[in-house]
Design a protein around this motif. Structure first.
Motif, PDB file in Angstrom:
ATOM      1  N   UNK A  62      33.976  49.738  25.229  1.00 32.68           N
ATOM      2  CA  UNK A  62      34.709  50.948  24.852  1.00 32.68           C
ATOM      3  C   UNK A  62      34.426  52.118  25.783  1.00 32.68           C
ATOM      4  N   UNK A  63      33.297  52.064  26.460  1.00 38.92           N
ATOM      5  CA  UNK A  63      32.961  53.182  27.339  1.00 38.92           C
ATOM      6  C   UNK A  63      33.538  52.937  28.725  1.00 38.92           C
ATOM      7  N   UNK A  64      33.678  53.990  29.497  1.00 34.05           N
ATOM      8  CA  UNK A  64      34.256  53.819  30.817  1.00 34.05           C
ATOM      9  C   UNK A  64      33.201  53.781  31.895  1.00 34.05           C
ATOM     10  N   UNK A  65      32.023  54.323  31.591  1.00 34.02           N
ATOM     11  CA  UNK A  65      31.010  54.387  32.619  1.00 34.02           C
ATOM     12  C   UNK A  65      29.918  53.360  32.328  1.00 34.02           C
TER      13      UNK A  65
ATOM     14  N   UNK B 176      28.117  56.414  24.269  1.00 36.38           N
ATOM     15  CA  UNK B 176      27.008  55.455  24.253  1.00 36.38           C
ATOM     16  C   UNK B 176      25.662  56.077  24.626  1.00 36.38           C
TER      17      UNK B 176
ATOM     18  N   UNK C 151      32.301  57.896  39.998  1.00 36.04           N
ATOM     19  CA  UNK C 151      33.354  56.934  40.291  1.00 36.04           C
ATOM     20  C   UNK C 151      34.643  57.670  40.607  1.00 36.04           C
TER      21      UNK C 151
ATOM     22  N   UNK D 161      25.380  56.793  37.326  1.00 35.40           N
ATOM     23  CA  UNK D 161      26.307  55.827  36.735  1.00 35.40           C
ATOM     24  C   UNK D 161      27.706  56.403  36.585  1.00 35.40           C
ATOM     25  N   UNK D 162      27.744  57.711  36.353  1.00 32.61           N
ATOM     26  CA  UNK D 162      29.020  58.332  36.035  1.00 32.61           C
ATOM     27  C   UNK D 162      29.865  58.599  37.277  1.00 32.61           C
TER      28      UNK D 162
ATOM     29  N   UNK E 256      35.783  61.088  30.679  1.00 27.67           N
ATOM     30  CA  UNK E 256      35.809  60.121  29.587  1.00 27.67           C
ATOM     31  C   UNK E 256      36.719  60.591  28.475  1.00 27.67           C
ATOM     32  N   UNK E 257      37.081  59.644  27.657  1.00 27.74           N
ATOM     33  CA  UNK E 257      37.971  59.949  26.547  1.00 27.74           C
ATOM     34  C   UNK E 257      37.301  60.882  25.535  1.00 27.74           C
ATOM     35  N   UNK E 258      35.959  60.886  25.513  1.00 31.48           N
ATOM     36  CA  UNK E 258      35.290  61.751  24.542  1.00 31.48           C
ATOM     37  C   UNK E 258      35.658  63.207  24.782  1.00 31.48           C
TER      38      UNK E 258
ATOM     39  N   UNK F 234      31.836  61.827  33.877  1.00 35.69           N
ATOM     40  CA  UNK F 234      32.946  60.892  33.814  1.00 35.69           C
ATOM     41  C   UNK F 234      34.127  61.536  33.094  1.00 35.69           C
TER      42      UNK F 234
END
Lengths: 666, 154
Positions: free
Chosen positions: A582-585, A163, B105, B102-103, B134-136, B132
């Motif tokens: 869909x995003x986690x953050x 995103x 966590x 934001x990231x 993240x899945x990406x 994060x």
């Protein structure tokens, strides 16, 4: 579609390999037919790369998740525009885009020069085809965008696009930067061709100046868009963090800028010939290095370096092309001697050389800081990093000197400046510098560095204004017209000089913005309850409420804040947090109110569960808009410079015909 | 080479001296710049080995946020958490004051910059960067590609 794409990549590889070899042989044997054939193979390579790109775009748009690349960077439910931009969202696709743009530039260069620069053409084609071949090799064997999952293992849907990158700046930022990087391949090709074919007059400079200018324009736009994106999207209040990716887009720019300046001395005085070749070579290597850094993340995560097969391949290409360039420069060095000797420090030649040294030094310092973690790990076994403070500390004295030279270089006399020349040209600008410094002092600036920069800005601005004024007055003397008409004619008839001055004016504006926003930014982290007011600088902000809203693809929490400047309302701010399904953050959306003198920049940093209390990170950033405006002036003036000087139409036609006859005879 | 004779030989001595002076001052700027601002980059196990002589030295530590250890104090804009190393059992308590990305966590990959107090085994961070999980990136790692980091100050 997948198969077709793969064949296209192999086809492109074979065509560029053939082109490189055939062109090199054609150059040696002076075989015109073979040279033409090599040129045609580059044209064909362009067609094939276009086809490969069309295949990948088609696969992305049709959600073909059998393809790893499509599954990795797209998804069925993202907007179509982002399916399209996923073309350059990942490594394999962006390298394909590199190849596409390079093939296009090669096509243009071939069409432009095939009848004009016959002696240069075979070797230039060989270098261009060789570079294209390298990228086709990467695409075909190292990181193929058409790789598929094993049968049955294909996912039902893709991962989508981060995103953070779903943003209009991120859509155009990478392609523009790439246009800049790739544009530097053509000057490199023609420089090498000049060396190999011993065509060491200024003809290669005529071809490459405009290509370098194009690359320069795109690089400028590229890193600026990156800065605008960082400023508006990342929410840390600044636009430039000196991170490896930013640095690697800035370094080739510094060399391209140095080259655009040094060729003036070569054209006018026949000096710095060898130096130009070095600048072009390094600019090209830095553009490849930049692509590599951007794509591989080699510097942010050294440990992943070994995992990628791209690393060694890029390193190999950098090494081979550098050795190739150095070999030819050394081989021809005795024919690249200056036609004149430098006489005095106080001369245009010497100050231009100094400006070049400064550009190169700044680049070297940035390069050193960027690769320092890798080098220290190799040499000392410990990873030592340097960050923004290092770059700021090292570059400011160099940048200040460079800024002052922006005023001095174009006005100082050739050979040796006399005292009279000095007084005539620089007395008024020096007064201008004192004026700017005095105003800054009066407005409360007390630290030395900004005062020095403001004074230098004033000096340069007055140099430029004074020069325009003198030029227009002189023109009025020749043919009586109004001052404004004279100003316009002056600029149009003498584009390279006066267009350059306009670029310098943009530099001054940008510098004022950079200095003001870096030194006088206010920053406040506050936690407030509903209805509470807080102040930052001359602004008062009132936090009204937090509101939750559900959008189709994300949940939004936003704060409503009203702002006042000296009690006058300046409107509402809605800093937000987005929670993409869909995003986690979560993602912070910054609320910015931009004005000429300062930006109010509010980030919603956190809040409590019942939405009665929120934490805001507030910045007041002075004159950020000046940075964008200044760079905008530089880009527009660069575009203006790209077009040739205004000349009577008939004369141009006759000259063109004469040129055509001459080339046919040859 | 049109008409004019090429000049051979070295430039006049004064230009060589001036050039050396410029190069020298650039080298000095860079050397002092690195000395003033350099920061050591350690993993937790490297930190455990070096512990002793790190008082006052700028450090960057890489690790992951141990799940369930984040304590945020909004009034002070302060966060306390535990950084852990995935391969070993090493942990390090960190206190950070400032804006929380934001990231940041549970489980996020973090880099903290600041100073280490060996006697308390505690890290006071002035910079907190988080990536994060993240899945990406996982997806890219699976296809042996590199994580695609946006232009963040990493």
């Amino acid at each position: 579609m997948i198969e077709l794409g793969r064949y296209c990549l192999l086809g492109g590889l074979s065509l560029s390999a053939y082109g490189a070899v055939a062109a090199a042989i054609a150059g040696r044997r002076k075989n015109l037919a073979l040279a033409r054939s090599a040129e045609n193979s580059l044209v064909a390579a362009f067609v094939v790369v276009v086809a490969a790109s069309a295949c990948l775009i088609n696969l992305l748009l049709t959600d073909d998740f059998r393809v790893q690349y499509v599954a990795g960077y797209s998804a069925s439910n993202i907007p179509t525009i982002y399916k399209f931009t996923a073309f350059w969202g990942g490594q394999a696709g962006s390298l394909l885009m590199w190849a596409l743009v390079l093939a296009f530039f090669c096509l243009v260069a071939v069409v432009q020069n095939r009848n004009r620069n016959r002696k240069l053409m075979p070797y230039a084609v060989a270098v261009m085809a060789g570079t294209l071949g390298f990228f086709m090799l990467l695409l075909a064997f190292a990181t193929n965008p058409f790789d598929t999952f094993p049968a049955g293992a294909a996912p039902a849907d893709g991962n989508g696009l981060n995103p953070l990158l779903q943003n209009s700046y991120m859509v155009i930022h990478p392609p523009i930067l790439y246009l800049g990087y790739i544009g530097l391949t053509i000057p490199f090709a023609f420089a090498m061709a000049a060396l190999m074919s011993r065509t060491l007059d200024t003809s290669w400079i005529r071809v490459t100046r405009r290509w370098t200018l194009v690359a320069w324009i795109f690089l400028t736009m590229g890193f600026t868009l990156g800065g605008v994106w960082a400023y508006e999207e990342l929410g840390w209040g600044g636009y430039w963090a000196w991170d490896p990716v930013e640095n690697s887009s800035f370094m080739p720019w510094l060399f391209a800028t140095a080259f655009l300046h040094s060729i003036m001395i070569t054209e006018k005085k026949g000096m710095l010939k060898l130096w130009n070749f070095i600048l072009v070579l390094v600019a090209f290597e830095l553009s490849i290095f930049g692509t590599f850094v951007t794509r591989s993340g080699v510097i942010s995560s050294v440990h992943s370096f070994a995992l990628s097969n791209l690393g060694p391949m890029f390193a190999g290409f950098l090494l081979v092309s550098t050795l190739f360039g150095v070999f030819w420069i050394v081989r021809r060095s005795d024919q690249l001697r200056s036609e004149q000797r430098m006489k005095s420090f106080l001369s245009r030649e010497a100050t231009f050389l100094l400006n070049n040294l400064l550009f190169v030094s700044i680049c070297f310092a940035i390069f050193w800081g960027t690769v320092f973690p890798i080098i220290s790990e190799w040499v000392q076994g410990e990873k030592i990093t340097v960050s923004a403070p290092f770059f700021n500390q090292v570059t400011w004295p160099l940048a200040l000197t460079l800024l002052a030279l922006t005023g001095i270089c174009p006005l100082i006399a050739w050979r040796k400046a006399s005292f009279k020349n000095f007084r005539r040209n620089f007395l008024i600008p020096l007064a201008g510098g004192l004026l700017f410094g005095g105003v800054a002092l009066f407005l409360g600036v007390r630290s030395m560095i900004p005062l020095l920069f403001y004074s230098a800005s004033g000096f340069v601005a007055f140099c430029i204004f004074f020069e325009f004024y003198k030029g227009a007055r002189a023109r009025q003397g020749i043919r009586s017209s109004s001052f404004l008409v004279a100003l316009k004619d002056l600029t149009l008839m003498n584009k390279r000089r006066y267009g350059g001055f306009i670029i310098h004016m943009g530099v001054v504006v940008a510098f004022i913005g950079i200095i003001s926003s870096s030194f006088f930014s206010l920053e406040e982290l506050v936690t407030v309850n509903r209805g509470e007011e807080f102040g930052v600088g001359r602004y008062t902000l009132k936090f009204h409420e937090l509101v939750q809203r559900a959008d189709p693809e994300k949940d939004v929490v936003y704060a409503r804040i009203s702002g006042y400047k000296n009690q006058e309302p300046i409107g509402n701010f809605f800093p937000q947090k987005h929670f993409h399904h869909k995003g986690e953050q979560p993602m912070s959306e910054v609320a910015i109110r931009s004005a000429l003198m300062d930006d109010v920049y509010i980030v919603l940093s956190g809040y409590n569960d019942d939405l009665t209390q929120a934490t805001f990170h507030v910045f007041v950033n002075p004159m950020v808009q000046w940075v964008w405006i200044g760079i905008g002036i530089m880009v527009l003036a660069g575009v203006f410079l790209f077009f040739p000087d205004k000349k009577p139409a008939a004369r141009t036609r006759v000259r063109r015909r004469r040129e055509r006859i001459r080339t046919e005879a040859a | 080479m049109t008409g004019t004779m090429a000049v051979s030989g070295l430039p006049a001595p004064k230009f060589i001296v001036a050039g050396l002076l410029i190069l020298g001052s650039v080298a000095y700027l860079m050397f002092s710049g690195i000395n003033d601002t350099m920061v050591y980059y350690y993993t937790l196990s490297e930190l455990a080995e070096k512990k002793t002589d790190l008082a006052g030295v700028g450090l960057r530590i890489h690790g992951h946020v141990s799940s369930g250890t984040i304590r945020i104090d909004r009034e002070l804009s302060q966060v306390d958490f535990l950084v852990m190393e995935k391969k070993t059992t090493n942990t390090l308590p960190v206190t950070y004051q400032g804006i929380i990305p934001d990231t940041f966590k549970d489980g996020a990959e973090v880099v903290v910059e600041g100073t280490y107090q060996a006697d308390r085994h505690h890290f006071q961070a002035t910079i907190l960067m988080a990536k994060c999980p993240s899945k990406y990136e996982e997806a890219q790692a699976a296809s042996s590609e590199k994580p695609q980091t946006p232009d963040q100050p990493y």
